[in-house]
Design a protein around this motif. Structure first.
Motif, short mmCIF file in Angstrom:
data_model
loop_
_atom_site.label_atom_id
_atom_site.label_comp_id
_atom_site.label_asym_id
_atom_site.label_seq_id
_atom_site.Cartn_x
_atom_site.Cartn_y
_atom_site.Cartn_z
N ASP A 70 -9.97 -2.81 -3.77
CA ASP A 70 -10.90 -2.91 -4.90
C ASP A 70 -10.59 -1.88 -5.99
N LEU A 71 -10.31 -0.66 -5.59
CA LEU A 71 -10.12 0.40 -6.58
C LEU A 71 -8.88 0.17 -7.44
N THR A 72 -7.80 -0.26 -6.79
CA THR A 72 -6.57 -0.52 -7.54
C THR A 72 -6.83 -1.58 -8.60
N TYR A 97 -10.50 7.07 -15.66
CA TYR A 97 -9.28 6.91 -14.86
C TYR A 97 -8.03 7.04 -15.73
N GLU A 139 -7.83 10.01 -3.44
CA GLU A 139 -9.18 9.55 -3.76
C GLU A 139 -10.20 10.28 -2.89
N ARG A 186 -20.19 -2.38 1.15
CA ARG A 186 -19.44 -1.26 1.73
C ARG A 186 -20.31 -0.53 2.76
N PHE A 197 -5.15 8.83 4.78
CA PHE A 197 -4.51 9.82 3.90
C PHE A 197 -3.46 10.64 4.65
N THR A 201 -6.53 4.34 -0.26
CA THR A 201 -6.81 3.65 1.02
C THR A 201 -8.07 4.27 1.62
N PRO A 239 -9.99 6.82 3.77
CA PRO A 239 -9.56 8.21 3.95
C PRO A 239 -8.86 8.49 5.27
N TYR A 285 0.71 1.13 7.24
CA TYR A 285 0.69 2.51 6.76
C TYR A 285 1.13 3.48 7.85
N PRO A 342 -13.42 10.00 -0.22
CA PRO A 342 -13.88 11.34 0.12
C PRO A 342 -12.74 12.19 0.68
N PHE A 396 -18.50 1.64 5.37
CA PHE A 396 -18.09 2.95 4.85
C PHE A 396 -19.31 3.86 4.68
N ALA A 419 0.66 -2.09 0.58
CA ALA A 419 -0.51 -2.39 1.43
C ALA A 419 -0.07 -3.37 2.51
N ARG A 420 -0.97 -3.64 3.45
CA ARG A 420 -0.59 -4.52 4.57
C ARG A 420 -0.69 -6.00 4.20
N GLY A 478 -2.69 1.16 -0.67
CA GLY A 478 -3.99 0.45 -0.68
C GLY A 478 -4.07 -0.47 -1.88
N SER A 537 -3.88 -3.50 -2.38
CA SER A 537 -4.61 -4.78 -2.33
C SER A 537 -6.11 -4.57 -2.50
P1 NDP Z 1 -10.72 -0.76 0.14
O1 NDP Z 1 -11.69 -0.75 1.26
O2 NDP Z 1 -10.66 -1.93 -0.76
O3 NDP Z 1 -9.31 -0.44 0.81
C1 NDP Z 1 -8.11 -0.40 0.10
C2 NDP Z 1 -7.06 -1.10 0.94
O4 NDP Z 1 -6.85 -0.34 2.11
C3 NDP Z 1 -7.48 -2.48 1.41
O5 NDP Z 1 -7.17 -3.45 0.46
C4 NDP Z 1 -6.69 -2.62 2.66
O6 NDP Z 1 -5.40 -3.09 2.33
C5 NDP Z 1 -6.55 -1.23 3.19
N1 NDP Z 1 -7.50 -1.04 4.27
C6 NDP Z 1 -8.82 -1.20 4.23
N2 NDP Z 1 -9.36 -0.91 5.43
C7 NDP Z 1 -8.36 -0.59 6.23
C8 NDP Z 1 -8.27 -0.18 7.58
N3 NDP Z 1 -9.36 -0.06 8.34
N4 NDP Z 1 -7.06 0.10 8.08
C9 NDP Z 1 -5.98 0.00 7.32
N5 NDP Z 1 -6.00 -0.39 6.03
C10 NDP Z 1 -7.17 -0.67 5.50
O7 NDP Z 1 -10.94 0.57 -0.66
P2 NDP Z 1 -11.14 0.79 -2.20
O8 NDP Z 1 -10.02 0.17 -2.93
O9 NDP Z 1 -12.51 0.44 -2.55
O10 NDP Z 1 -11.05 2.38 -2.27
C11 NDP Z 1 -9.87 3.07 -1.99
C12 NDP Z 1 -10.17 4.54 -1.89
O11 NDP Z 1 -10.80 4.96 -3.07
C13 NDP Z 1 -11.13 4.92 -0.76
O12 NDP Z 1 -10.77 6.17 -0.27
C14 NDP Z 1 -12.47 4.99 -1.45
O13 NDP Z 1 -13.35 5.86 -0.78
C15 NDP Z 1 -12.07 5.54 -2.80
N6 NDP Z 1 -12.98 5.18 -3.86
C16 NDP Z 1 -13.25 3.87 -4.16
C17 NDP Z 1 -14.10 3.55 -5.18
C18 NDP Z 1 -14.38 2.13 -5.54
O14 NDP Z 1 -15.13 1.93 -6.52
N7 NDP Z 1 -13.84 1.15 -4.87
C19 NDP Z 1 -14.77 4.59 -5.96
C20 NDP Z 1 -14.38 5.92 -5.62
C21 NDP Z 1 -13.53 6.17 -4.60
P3 NDP Z 1 -4.47 -3.86 3.34
O15 NDP Z 1 -5.30 -4.43 4.43
O16 NDP Z 1 -3.83 -4.89 2.48
O17 NDP Z 1 -3.54 -2.80 3.78
#
Ligand code: NDP
Length: 530
Positions: A15-17, A430, A154, A230, A124, A119, A121, A87, A156, A233, A44-45, A11, A13
């Motif tokens: 926000d969290l990364t 973190y 991560e 979000r 996972f 990513t 959940p 994935y 949930p 979500f 990531a994709r 994941g 690409s």
């Molecule tokens: P994102 O929604 O930004 O998803 C991360 C990456 O996952 C995306 O860049 C995308 O990458 C891939 N992705 C998103 N949706 C889908 C989908 N439907 N199918 C396949 N791939 C998908 O998530 P965050 O980075 O915000 O969060 C990641 C994890 O951390 C989650 O589990 C979130 O609940 C948890 N979290 C996030 C927080 C935050 O502040 N952002 C805080 C606490 C927990 P690509 O398309 O390039 O593969």
């Protein structure tokens, strides 16, 4: 220092990364806690080559660059690469490439790998399955020449106790429990870890820490933000799943925990699980009296108009998802019988704050309390743990109100903020947690049974709320303190919610007045002497 290893970010690409994980990795490296030999592979994709990924990560890591950071990043980014792949499904070819890359890195550094699942959940379990099939899971090579493979997951973690159990079963197919790091970033905060020091390194608190002296406990996580894009979500989560099941119950467990016999991950987490299991399960008829929900309507925050939850993108116009939840919990054990723990969390509220407030019972007898004089009101002592925004621990006591009559005013003993201020630079939550995971220390991570026990607390409430019609969910105005029912929850018990900032300001004001008067008296004395 953590030796050479590879961090694989799924994941990457997202926000969290960008906001948390990469800045934390770079922060650790800059502090000299991570070997410069460590590598990062983003997975990531999104189509990107190594260069584009590095550029994206550079912006994230150097958001607030310090001296030398730019040069350090330029050196580090050589070790950052990216795999663009699916994935799951037929096209999930990236795992073979990942295995190939890891094997090439291992040749120099040994097989030490941290897989970070950032990513949505739903991915996972598929990612874990693919890692196992590619021979990359922890059980496959653990122990050989100091090799390890650890998994950071991560939140949930599941959406109820049943799904958490299923996910845990998937996890244990590939990893030993001690190599699994279910992250809850609240546990990485210095001030939260400080709860252990406060209770168990000070002889003055522990003897008071029970039903004999404590009246009740309040735990609040209040946000001014809404769902911030979000909505999709959040529609599957709500405040109970998003905040209470994890962050607030973790804080509750730390406040209520028995002293662990030793300081190790097993002993600490055993005690946390005991607290979570001692929380009384809410019967359906109790939900009405002891649980509150609400959803924000339109309103204004800091002078700016904000839309109602149901007007947010990707939110159903008749959504019944709660953006606010409050609970009155009972911990059925000898220490806490009869002491309510009130938890609340909501979005689009008037203030941003996370705090724990412990209210002590009133002093049994205050001789002047009925004299009718100025200041004869004796307020209960409060221990205020300001988790954010300020990170501090303040004890409020009553002191003599300056003047000729006997009376008291509240004074803040600023126990910890002063010490905290002396800390040159506090690492982020973190950073703390990533370092623990890289060192293989899961003390501040949720264990499988802990997560399931926390779900068991909230599941009955969520189940009771499931059949709601849109009109069943009370609306509160954005920018307010939340639904009126939450105030009533405490009012029925003759209590009220505290606002830590207000309490502290008030007590500091009292202290300030005291100091001013002392200074003016000193000045008077001096002038009389001269
Ligand atoms: P994102 O929604 O930004 O998803 C991360 C990456 O996952 C995306 O860049 C995308 O990458 C891939 N992705 C998103 N949706 C889908 C989908 N439907 N199918 C396949 N791939 C998908 O998530 P965050 O980075 O915000 O969060 C990641 C994890 O951390 C989650 O589990 C979130 O609940 C948890 N979290 C996030 C927080 C935050 O502040 N952002 C805080 C606490 C927990 P690509 O398309 O390039 O593969």
């Amino acid at each position: 220092m953590v030796g050479p290893c590879t961090l694989v970010l799924f994941g990457a690409s997202g926000d969290l990364t960008k906001r948390m994980v990469m800045p934390a990795i770079f922060g650790l490296m800059r502090r000299g806690l991570l070997s410069p030999e460590c590598r990062v592979i983003g997975y990531a994709r999104s189509p990107m080559d190594d260069e584009a990924f590095r550029e994206r990560m550079r912006t994230a890591a150097l958001r607030e660059p310090g001296a030398g950071d730019e040069a350090a990043w330029t050196e580090f980014e050589e070790r950052v690469s990216y795999i663009a792949a699916e994935y799951d499904g037929e096209d999930a070819q990236g795992y073979a490439e990942l295995a190939r890359r890891l094997a090439a890195f291992d040749a120099g550094a040994g097989a030490r790998r941290l897989f970070y699942l950032a990513t949505p959940p739903s991915l996972f379990a598929p990612i874990m399955r693919h890692l196992t099939e590619a021979g990359l899971a922890g059980n496959a090579y653990q122990g050989a020449d100091g090799a390890w493979a650890r998994l950071v997951i991560e939140k949930p973690f599941g959406h109820d106790a049943g799904s958490a159990r299923e996910l845990n079963a998937e996890v244990t197919r590939g990893y030993d429990e001690d190599d699994v790091f279910r992250i809850d970033h609240f546990l990485g905060k210095e001030i939260v870890q400080n709860l252990f020091a406060l209770r168990f390194a000070n002889a003055i608190f522990e003897p008071l820490w029970d039903r004999n002296t404590i009246d009740h406990v309040q735990i609040t996580a209040s946000e001014t933000l809404g769902v911030e894009g979000r909505g999709g979500f959040y529609e599957t989560a709500g405040a109970m799943r998003d905040m209470i099941q994890n962050h607030l119950l973790q804080l509750c467990a730390l406040v209520a925990i028995e002293p662990p016999a030793e300081w190790n991950p097993r002993a600490v987490r055993d005690e946390k699980v005991k607290v979570l299991r001692a929380i009384r399960r809410m019967a359906p008829e109790a939900v009405e009296h002891e649980a509150v929900r609400g959803q924000y309507g339109a309103g204004s925050i800091a002078g700016e108009r904000v839309p109602a939850y149901r007007e947010e993108p990707k939110v159903a116009a008749d959504s019944t998802v709660e953006t606010y939840a409050a609970l009155k919990l009972h911990i059925d054990n000898a220490r806490w019988a009869g002491v309510p723990f009130y938890l609340r969390s909501g979005k689009r509220l008037a203030r941003r704050a996370t705090e724990i407030i412990v209210e002590f019972r009133p002093a049994p007898h205050t001789p002047w309390a009925h004299a009718g004089g100025d200041g004869d009101v004796v307020r209960p002592n409060l221990l205020v743990v300001d988790v954010s925004p300020d990170a501090g621990i303040i004890l409020q006591v009553e002191g003599k109100r300056p003047g000729q009559t006997m009376g008291t005013q509240t004074i803040a003993l600023d126990y910890c903020r002063v010490a905290q201020r002396r800390t040159v630079e506090s690492p982020s939550a973190y950073e703390n947690l990533l370092l623990d995971a890289l060192r293989g220390d899961p003390t501040f991570f949720a264990r499988a049974d802990e997560v399931e026990a926390a779900w068991a607390v909230v599941d009955p409430v969520i189940a009771s709320w499931a059949a709601a019609r849109p009109s069943d969910v009370p609306t509160y105005a954005a920018g307010s303190v939340g639904p009126a029912a939450a105030e009533a929850l405490l009012a029925r018990d003759g209590r009220r919610w505290y606002d830590a900032a207000e309490q502290i300001a008030c007590a500091i004001e009292g202290q300030h007045t005291h100091e001013l008067r002392r200074a003016s008296r000193r000045a008077d004395d001096d002038s009389q002497r001269s």
